[in-house]
Enzyme design. Structure first.
Site, PDB file in Angstrom:
ATOM      1  CG  HIS A  26     -45.027 -23.380 -26.533  1.00 36.08           C
ATOM      2  ND1 HIS A  26     -43.977 -22.479 -26.510  1.00 36.08           N
ATOM      3  CD2 HIS A  26     -44.635 -24.389 -27.358  1.00 36.08           C
ATOM      4  CE1 HIS A  26     -42.995 -22.937 -27.264  1.00 36.08           C
ATOM      5  NE2 HIS A  26     -43.367 -24.096 -27.787  1.00 36.08           N
ATOM      6  CB  CYS A  27     -47.010 -17.698 -26.817  1.00 30.76           C
ATOM      7  SG  CYS A  27     -47.653 -17.358 -25.161  1.00 30.76           S
ATOM      8  CB  ALA A  28     -42.752 -15.775 -25.162  1.00 31.99           C
TER       9      ALA A  28
END
Length: 465
Positions: A26-28
């Site tokens: 996942h990212c932000a």
């Protein structure tokens, strides 16, 4: 309302089950899933999961937008179900094999620059605060004038506002070594060599206060303060050279010889070949950008404002980081930022209109936070979760971006930094430009909202979708 474990289970089922997941990270804002078989993914089921703001497939990744904070909890719930996550670097390696050559190149470019952006954002905020505090009207509140400001205070503010750009090549070379598999500290030292005080200062040379050192009577040697491309490619070549040398040099000598040879070879290549060639290319790109931004009658803002969010969809918008850095370095201000701010705000206005007009509780619950996210500078939830789903709101947002970009160009707005827009971006205009900046955002949101509310969305679109 579903719990996070329930959401995680629904996501895994809709993605085709655990056996269809190659890797997950996942990212932000997004859950990023590499899948074995894209045909097994039930996109409609994913979009109907609670808290999902949109989903799409891009560059080998199935990306599910949850938004900041939420995505972390969903990912934790996925891991608790026994799904082994991957690091972002692992998933980047997988996705690097996907997409065409241009997309892969832009993605790598983004990987190098994204870690640097926070310090450049901080520098921009320092510039904005200095501009505010040194205004004559503000100084008058404290019984001061511009001439009475202590020199030591000016020096302190220069340390805050100039350091990141003076040593920018060191930051770029460090990040490039990290991305391309070299030792980051070697990249950092190589970048520092490019701005060594022993070399003629690039800014002094540009002002005519210093002359380049000429080797063989035709190769100009200067420092590369503020330059990006020479440091980027020095980092790329240096990391590849280091990996090749480590395979050849005996382990007993590796600690001594590898850094020595990498730095010796790369500083020679950088100063004699890579630097002069790419510095010229960098100047050419900058002049082309200036040509676009200097188009008369607000055409530059109109064009950029209308197309910026289309480019965001393609995922190649990280190239703008380089351009904004160059603008700040060469001009001392950023005329690109207020234009794209309008483009972002307009998509938020369009999503807000959908939220207000629809009678669907689920769509309202999706559109309101998506609009807020856009007003904070992140448009992916608004674009992929709302506007692009029904297309017309997205188009109305583009029109709002064109109108506000046109206005930003006419007003000649100049940001003091980069990478933050709309509400946070206000900090880059804490000077006489603040009212113009607020007007540009008001026009963007107003046009995007009004056109979408009147012509861009009806609940009948829910049935058609």
């Amino acid at each position: 309302m579903a719990t996070y474990p329930e959401i995680a289970k629904q996501v895994i089922d809709a993605i085709g089950g655990e056996e269809n997941i190659q890797s997950i990270a996942h990212c932000a804002t997004r859950l990023r899933v590499m899948v074995h078989d894209q045909e097994k993914v039930d996109t409609e089921a994913i979009e109907n999961i609670d808290k999902v703001k949109g989903a799409f497939y891009n560059s080998g990744q199935y990306q599910i937008i949850f938004g900041t904070g939420t995505v972390n909890r969903v990912f934790e719930a996925v891991e608790e179900l026994g799904i082994t996550g991957s690091t972002k670097s692992d998933i980047k390696k997988e996705s690097a094999k996907q997409g065409n050559a241009f997309q892969r190149a832009i993605r790598v470019f983004g990987d190098v620059f994204v870690p640097i952006i926070p310090v450049l954002v901080a520098t921009g905020l320092f510039m904005g605060l200095r501009g505010l505090l040194l205004q004559e009207a503000v100084l008058g509140w404290f019984g001061l004038t511009p001439d009475s400001v202590p020199e030591n205070l000016i020096l302190f503010t220069q340390v805050l506002t100039d350091t990141a750009f003076i040593f920018l090549p060191a930051l770029v070379a460090w990040s490039a070594f990290r991305v391309f598999g070299g030792t980051p500290i070697i990249g950092l030292v190589l970048g520092l060599m490019l701005v060594s005080p022993a070399l003629p200062n690039a800014w002094a040379v540009a002002e005519g206060a210093a002359d380049p050192i000429y080797f063989f009577d035709f190769i100009p040697i200067i420092g590369y303060q503020g330059s990006v491309l020479p440091a980027f490619f020095a980092g790329f070549v240096g990391a590849k050279l280091e990996k090749a040398l480590r395979k050849k040099i005996p382990e007993a000598l590796d600690l001594i010889l590898t850094p020595f040879l990498v730095l010796l070879i790369m500083i020679a290549l950088s100063l004699f070949i890579i630097g002069p060639i790419l510095h010229a290319a960098e100047n050419g790109i900058f002049e082309a950008m200036l040509f676009l931004l200097d188009l008369p009658f607000g055409l530059s803002g109109l064009i950029i404002g209308a197309t910026h969010q289309i480019i965001v969809i393609t995922g190649i918008h990280h190239i703008f980081n380089f351009l904004e850095i160059q603008l700040l370095e060469n001009l001392g201000f950023n005329p690109f930022n207020p234009i794209i701010t309008g483009a972002i705000a307009a998509q938020g206005g369009a999503a807000l209109a959908v939220a207000v007009k629809t009678s669907s509780k689920k769509l309202k619950a999706l559109a309101f936070p998506s609009a807020l996210s856009a007003f904070l500078g992140i448009t992916e939830p608004a674009i992929f979760g709302v506007n692009l789903r029904y297309m017309k709101p997205f188009v109305m947002g583009l029109i709002g971006g064109a109108a506000s970009g046109f206005l930003a160009s006419i007003l000649n707005l100049q940001g003091t930094g980069m990478a933050i827009t709309v509400i946070p971006g206000t900090l880059l205009y804490l000077n006489e430009q603040i009212f113009g900046y607020l007007l540009v955002n008001a026009v963007a949101i107003g046009v995007g909202f009004t056109l979408t509310y009147l012509f861009g969305f009806t609940d009948k679109m829910l049935e058609k979708k």
